[in-house]
Design a protein around this motif. Structure first.
Motif, PDB file in Angstrom:
ATOM      1  N   THR A   1       0.849  -1.183   0.000  1.00 20.76           N
ATOM      2  CA  THR A   1       0.000   0.000   0.000  1.00 20.76           C
ATOM      3  C   THR A   1       0.885   1.233   0.000  1.00 20.76           C
ATOM      4  OG1 THR A   1      -0.169   0.242   2.407  1.00 20.76           O
ATOM      5  CG2 THR A   1      -1.755  -1.240   1.340  1.00 20.76           C
ATOM      6  N   ALA A   2       0.357   2.311  -0.549  1.00 17.70           N
ATOM      7  CA  ALA A   2       1.073   3.581  -0.611  1.00 17.70           C
ATOM      8  C   ALA A   2       0.109   4.700  -0.264  1.00 17.70           C
ATOM      9  CB  ALA A   2       1.664   3.797  -2.008  1.00 17.70           C
ATOM     10  N   ALA A   3       0.648   5.793   0.226  1.00 18.81           N
ATOM     11  CA  ALA A   3      -0.194   6.931   0.577  1.00 18.81           C
ATOM     12  C   ALA A   3      -0.821   7.548  -0.653  1.00 18.81           C
ATOM     13  CB  ALA A   3       0.631   7.970   1.335  1.00 18.81           C
ATOM     14  N   SER A   4      -0.140   7.473  -1.783  1.00 17.40           N
ATOM     15  CA  SER A   4      -0.619   8.090  -3.021  1.00 17.40           C
ATOM     16  C   SER A   4      -0.226   7.216  -4.204  1.00 17.40           C
ATOM     17  CB  SER A   4      -0.002   9.485  -3.187  1.00 17.40           C
ATOM     18  OG  SER A   4      -0.197   9.976  -4.501  1.00 17.40           O
ATOM     19  N   PRO A   5      -1.066   7.168  -5.253  1.00 21.32           N
ATOM     20  CA  PRO A   5      -0.672   6.408  -6.447  1.00 21.32           C
ATOM     21  C   PRO A   5       0.552   6.985  -7.135  1.00 21.32           C
ATOM     22  CG  PRO A   5      -2.708   7.658  -6.822  1.00 21.32           C
ATOM     23  CD  PRO A   5      -2.425   7.716  -5.359  1.00 21.32           C
ATOM     24  N   GLU A   6       0.917   8.224  -6.801  1.00 22.23           N
ATOM     25  CA  GLU A   6       2.122   8.809  -7.385  1.00 22.23           C
ATOM     26  C   GLU A   6       3.367   8.016  -6.989  1.00 22.23           C
ATOM     27  OE1 GLU A   6       1.892  11.119  -9.622  1.00 22.23           O
ATOM     28  OE2 GLU A   6      -0.278  11.179  -9.294  1.00 22.23           O
ATOM     29  N   ASP A   7       3.275   7.230  -5.896  1.00 21.54           N
ATOM     30  CA  ASP A   7       4.413   6.416  -5.470  1.00 21.54           C
ATOM     31  C   ASP A   7       4.510   5.094  -6.224  1.00 21.54           C
ATOM     32  OD1 ASP A   7       5.178   8.243  -3.435  1.00 21.54           O
ATOM     33  OD2 ASP A   7       3.619   7.442  -2.112  1.00 21.54           O
ATOM     34  N   PHE A   8       3.479   4.751  -7.003  1.00 22.38           N
ATOM     35  CA  PHE A   8       3.416   3.436  -7.640  1.00 22.38           C
ATOM     36  C   PHE A   8       4.576   3.173  -8.593  1.00 22.38           C
ATOM     37  CE2 PHE A   8      -1.349   2.071  -7.375  1.00 22.38           C
ATOM     38  CZ  PHE A   8      -1.274   2.173  -5.997  1.00 22.38           C
ATOM     39  N   VAL A   9       4.947   4.168  -9.392  1.00 22.54           N
ATOM     40  CA  VAL A   9       5.965   3.930 -10.423  1.00 22.54           C
ATOM     41  C   VAL A   9       7.303   3.584  -9.781  1.00 22.54           C
ATOM     42  CG1 VAL A   9       7.245   4.939 -12.339  1.00 22.54           C
ATOM     43  CG2 VAL A   9       4.787   5.350 -12.145  1.00 22.54           C
ATOM     44  N   ASP A  10       7.702   4.340  -8.743  1.00 23.87           N
ATOM     45  CA  ASP A  10       8.968   4.032  -8.060  1.00 23.87           C
ATOM     46  C   ASP A  10       8.898   2.661  -7.396  1.00 23.87           C
ATOM     47  OD1 ASP A  10      10.187   6.363  -8.813  1.00 23.87           O
ATOM     48  OD2 ASP A  10       9.743   7.427  -6.944  1.00 23.87           O
ATOM     49  N   LEU A  11       7.750   2.325  -6.815  1.00 23.10           N
ATOM     50  CA  LEU A  11       7.598   1.009  -6.192  1.00 23.10           C
ATOM     51  C   LEU A  11       7.678  -0.097  -7.230  1.00 23.10           C
ATOM     52  CD1 LEU A  11       4.765   1.888  -3.679  1.00 23.10           C
ATOM     53  CD2 LEU A  11       7.073   1.144  -3.075  1.00 23.10           C
ATOM     54  N   ALA A  12       7.076   0.128  -8.397  1.00 16.31           N
ATOM     55  CA  ALA A  12       7.135  -0.878  -9.458  1.00 16.31           C
ATOM     56  C   ALA A  12       8.564  -1.061  -9.950  1.00 16.31           C
ATOM     57  CB  ALA A  12       6.222  -0.471 -10.613  1.00 16.31           C
ATOM     58  N   ARG A  13       9.298   0.030 -10.111  1.00  8.65           N
ATOM     59  CA  ARG A  13      10.695  -0.072 -10.542  1.00  8.65           C
ATOM     60  C   ARG A  13      11.510  -0.866  -9.510  1.00  8.65           C
ATOM     61  NH1 ARG A  13      10.551   5.857 -11.945  1.00  8.65           N
ATOM     62  NH2 ARG A  13      10.217   5.998 -14.186  1.00  8.65           N
ATOM     63  N   THR A  14      11.258  -0.593  -8.225  1.00 11.96           N
ATOM     64  CA  THR A  14      11.967  -1.322  -7.177  1.00 11.96           C
ATOM     65  C   THR A  14      11.631  -2.804  -7.233  1.00 11.96           C
ATOM     66  OG1 THR A  14      12.006   0.618  -5.738  1.00 11.96           O
ATOM     67  CG2 THR A  14      12.299  -1.532  -4.685  1.00 11.96           C
ATOM     68  N   ALA A  15      10.353  -3.132  -7.439  1.00  9.16           N
ATOM     69  CA  ALA A  15       9.938  -4.536  -7.528  1.00  9.16           C
ATOM     70  C   ALA A  15      10.610  -5.231  -8.703  1.00  9.16           C
ATOM     71  CB  ALA A  15       8.424  -4.625  -7.652  1.00  9.16           C
ATOM     72  N   VAL A  16      10.770  -4.530  -9.826  1.00  9.98           N
ATOM     73  CA  VAL A  16      11.463  -5.106 -10.983  1.00  9.98           C
ATOM     74  C   VAL A  16      12.915  -5.406 -10.621  1.00  9.98           C
ATOM     75  CG1 VAL A  16      12.287  -4.654 -13.323  1.00  9.98           C
ATOM     76  CG2 VAL A  16       9.938  -4.065 -12.695  1.00  9.98           C
ATOM     77  N   GLU A  17      13.566  -4.465  -9.931  1.00 13.73           N
ATOM     78  CA  GLU A  17      14.956  -4.682  -9.520  1.00 13.73           C
ATOM     79  C   GLU A  17      15.075  -5.873  -8.577  1.00 13.73           C
ATOM     80  OE1 GLU A  17      16.118  -1.021  -7.772  1.00 13.73           O
ATOM     81  OE2 GLU A  17      16.151   0.085  -9.681  1.00 13.73           O
ATOM     82  N   LEU A  18      14.060  -6.050  -7.710  1.00 15.32           N
ATOM     83  CA  LEU A  18      14.078  -7.158  -6.756  1.00 15.32           C
ATOM     84  C   LEU A  18      13.568  -8.459  -7.362  1.00 15.32           C
ATOM     85  CD1 LEU A  18      12.583  -5.284  -3.650  1.00 15.32           C
ATOM     86  CD2 LEU A  18      14.993  -5.825  -4.070  1.00 15.32           C
ATOM     87  N   GLU A  19      13.028  -8.386  -8.590  1.00 13.52           N
ATOM     88  CA  GLU A  19      12.421  -9.530  -9.264  1.00 13.52           C
ATOM     89  C   GLU A  19      11.302 -10.129  -8.412  1.00 13.52           C
ATOM     90  OE1 GLU A  19      15.347 -12.364 -10.446  1.00 13.52           O
ATOM     91  OE2 GLU A  19      16.194 -11.063 -11.992  1.00 13.52           O
ATOM     92  N   ARG A  20      10.435  -9.263  -7.914  1.00 10.57           N
ATOM     93  CA  ARG A  20       9.336  -9.713  -7.067  1.00 10.57           C
ATOM     94  C   ARG A  20       8.014  -9.172  -7.604  1.00 10.57           C
ATOM     95  NH1 ARG A  20       9.108 -12.086  -2.395  1.00 10.57           N
ATOM     96  NH2 ARG A  20      11.278 -11.719  -1.869  1.00 10.57           N
ATOM     97  N   GLY A  21       7.025 -10.058  -7.674  1.00  8.63           N
ATOM     98  CA  GLY A  21       5.700  -9.630  -8.067  1.00  8.63           C
ATOM     99  C   GLY A  21       5.077  -8.760  -6.993  1.00  8.63           C
ATOM    100  N   VAL A  22       4.257  -7.785  -7.401  1.00  8.96           N
ATOM    101  CA  VAL A  22       3.614  -6.901  -6.433  1.00  8.96           C
ATOM    102  C   VAL A  22       2.164  -6.634  -6.821  1.00  8.96           C
ATOM    103  CG1 VAL A  22       5.704  -5.694  -5.672  1.00  8.96           C
ATOM    104  CG2 VAL A  22       4.416  -4.804  -7.620  1.00  8.96           C
ATOM    105  N   ASP A  23       1.337  -6.470  -5.794  1.00 11.29           N
ATOM    106  CA  ASP A  23       0.039  -5.814  -5.901  1.00 11.29           C
ATOM    107  C   ASP A  23       0.208  -4.457  -5.237  1.00 11.29           C
ATOM    108  OD1 ASP A  23      -1.092  -8.067  -7.054  1.00 11.29           O
ATOM    109  OD2 ASP A  23      -1.893  -8.822  -5.158  1.00 11.29           O
ATOM    110  N   LEU A  24      -0.285  -3.405  -5.892  1.00 13.64           N
ATOM    111  CA  LEU A  24      -0.136  -2.053  -5.365  1.00 13.64           C
ATOM    112  C   LEU A  24      -1.509  -1.476  -5.060  1.00 13.64           C
ATOM    113  CD1 LEU A  24       2.456  -0.770  -8.004  1.00 13.64           C
ATOM    114  CD2 LEU A  24       2.962  -1.562  -5.689  1.00 13.64           C
ATOM    115  N   GLU A  25      -1.613  -0.762  -3.956  1.00 13.76           N
ATOM    116  CA  GLU A  25      -2.906  -0.176  -3.599  1.00 13.76           C
ATOM    117  C   GLU A  25      -2.703   1.167  -2.907  1.00 13.76           C
ATOM    118  OE1 GLU A  25      -7.085  -1.321  -1.315  1.00 13.76           O
ATOM    119  OE2 GLU A  25      -5.464  -2.797  -1.506  1.00 13.76           O
ATOM    120  N   ALA A  26      -3.482   2.150  -3.337  1.00 18.83           N
ATOM    121  CA  ALA A  26      -3.582   3.457  -2.701  1.00 18.83           C
ATOM    122  C   ALA A  26      -5.065   3.804  -2.701  1.00 18.83           C
ATOM    123  CB  ALA A  26      -2.761   4.504  -3.461  1.00 18.83           C
TER     124      ALA A  26
END
Length: 466
Positions: free
Chosen positions: A182-207
């Protein structure tokens, strides 16, 4: 123990159902408390709490109706990690703590009849749960990734590495590698997605009002960016991206026939994202809950007439021989082709060589079953056509000739789910015996295919390969 109002709950692992008599006290086993003392001395550990909750002495019923003895009591170990740890250090400490606890639990006398469970807390918002078979390095990786996602802007991170049954049974979670963020704002989603790609981990994102459901896959950053932009359009009150369905759903407060509604649909169809080969559907709901559907980028799935795949070779096509018999399973020697990776996708092939001594014909899509190291089929694998409109064509394979069936699937995270596909059972033609093919590079699950539970695999029909 310091207050845990702002710390995460990170469940890590070792659940052991130990048969024996009913517990006589609420005192945790000495082996567990000793392990807790050792964990408490690790640098970066704020505190460790150990509690034992007794259960009733009545026998419990097993899977087949038999009475298996009194239910075990539960010993819970909570390890508080310092929230200031960097991801790597947090992971290393959690892995060592888990190893110590698992070792202590393994030495508990059977007569204690307890189930030992652990949880790690530290750093606001993280929750990681696992089961008895989880290795310490997997726990370490999960904790490190959780801290990394928090550092990238997540408000909370939840990871489930598996679920243990109350009777000591074990069931692997089909979404074991997915981080629920979860994130406080969807504006954080892109950075979180990039981090997940670097970690090679699937994510569900919610704001608030925005959800990206990744279906256990490493996220498509472009899709996340599209979702965030769509959520910010005038009139949009709720936005969801469903990776498994390849659909974006937008709920609006716009009236039917309004300019905002028309502008939103035009905006979706003007995006440079989807293609006819890999389309993305949209659904827009107006204030009266009436739905309008269409295709992002205006890329409606190809609707051309059915066609066969072109030969994957520059050599001339083999001649047709109407008298050639159909190939049988014994006529074909089956192998697995090299896997290629690009832009979040994987590609491979099943290869079959005609060893019959004469020409024979194939006109099918091979049947494939993806199995893990334990020989169990991966669950909920969806098989789809390799490309829209592709149908099998008759290919007469000369003696010694080779055909292939191409495969394509989206990359899936194995950072915390080691249950990879190690064997593919191939039924080359109808009526043939399945042939097990080892698809690892060195015989270990770590080098298997990232076709996990819930995967979608595109399989093409046999086509000329040489």
């Amino acid at each position: 123990m310091p207050p845990l109002r702002r710390v995460l709950t990170l469940a890590a692992v070792s659940v052991l159902a130990l048969a024996g008599c009913t517990p006589s006290a609420d005192v945790p086993p000495a082996e567990v408390t000793s392990a807790a003392d050792a964990i408490r001395d690790l640098p970066g550990v704020d505190d460790v709490a150990v509690t034992r909750t007794p259960t009733g002495a009545e026998p419990v019923q097993g899977n087949f109706g038999q009475l298996t003895g009194p239910a075990p009591s539960t010993v819970s170990v909570e390890v508080a990690l310092a929230g200031t740890l960097d991801p790597r250090a947090a992971g290393e400490i959690a892995g060592e703590a888990h190893r110590l606890l698992a070792d202590g639990a393994s030495r508990v006398d059977d007569q204690e009849n307890v189930t030992v469970a652990s949880s790690f807390v530290g750093g606001p918002g993280l929750s990681v749960s696992t089961g008895p078979a989880t290795a310490s390095e997997v726990v370490s990786g999960a904790v490190a990734d959780g801290f990394g996602l928090l550092a990238a802007g997540a408000s909370t991170v939840g990871l489930s590495l598996g679920l243990g049954g109350g009777d000591g049974s074990w069931e692997e979670s089909p979404i074991a590698s997915t981080a629920h963020v979860t994130a406080a704002s969807p504006e954080d989603f892109v950075d979180l997605a990039r981090t997940a790609v670097e970690l090679e981990r699937g994510v569900d994102l919610e704001a608030p009002g925005v959800r990206f459901q990744g279906a256990a896959r490493v996220p498509d950053v472009g899709a996340v960016r599209l979702l965030v932009a769509a959520a910010g359009r005038p009139g949009v009150v709720d936005a969801t991206y469903l990776s498994q369905q390849r659909r974006i759903t937008l709920r609006t407060d716009a009236e039917a026939g309004s300019q905002d509604l028309a502008d939103l649909r035009r905006w979706l169809e003007a995006q440079d994202y989807a293609t006819a080969v890999d389309p993305l559907a949209y659904t827009v709901t107006d204030a009266a809950y009436a739905e309008t559907t269409g295709w992002v980028s205006g890329a409606e799935p190809a609707s051309y007439a059915p066609h066969t795949l072109e030969p994957s070779t520059d050599a001339g096509a083999w001649p047709d021989d109407p008298a050639a018999p159909d190939c049988t399973g014994r006529d074909l020697e089956v192998t697995f082709g090299v896997v290629d990776s690009a832009a979040g996708t994987r590609g491979g092939s099943v290869v079959a060589t005609n060893v019959s001594g004469g020409p024979c014909a194939v006109e099918t899509v091979p049947g494939l079953v993806f199995e893990n190291e334990a020989g169990q089929p991966q669950q909920d694998v969806t098989v789809e056509p390799y490309e829209p409109g592709v149908v099998p064509g008759r290919v007469v394979v000369p003696d010694g000739g080779t055909v292939l069936a191409p495969l394509l699937w989206r990359a899936m995270s194995t950072a915390n789910d080691l249950d990879t596909t190690t064997t593919v059972q191939v039924t080359a033609v109808p009526g043939a015996e399945p042939v097990p093919l080892d698809v690892t590079m060195d015989g270990t699950p770590a080098t298997g295919l990232d076709v996990l539970d819930g995967a979608e695999v595109r399989i093409g029909p046999w086509t000329q390969a040489d």
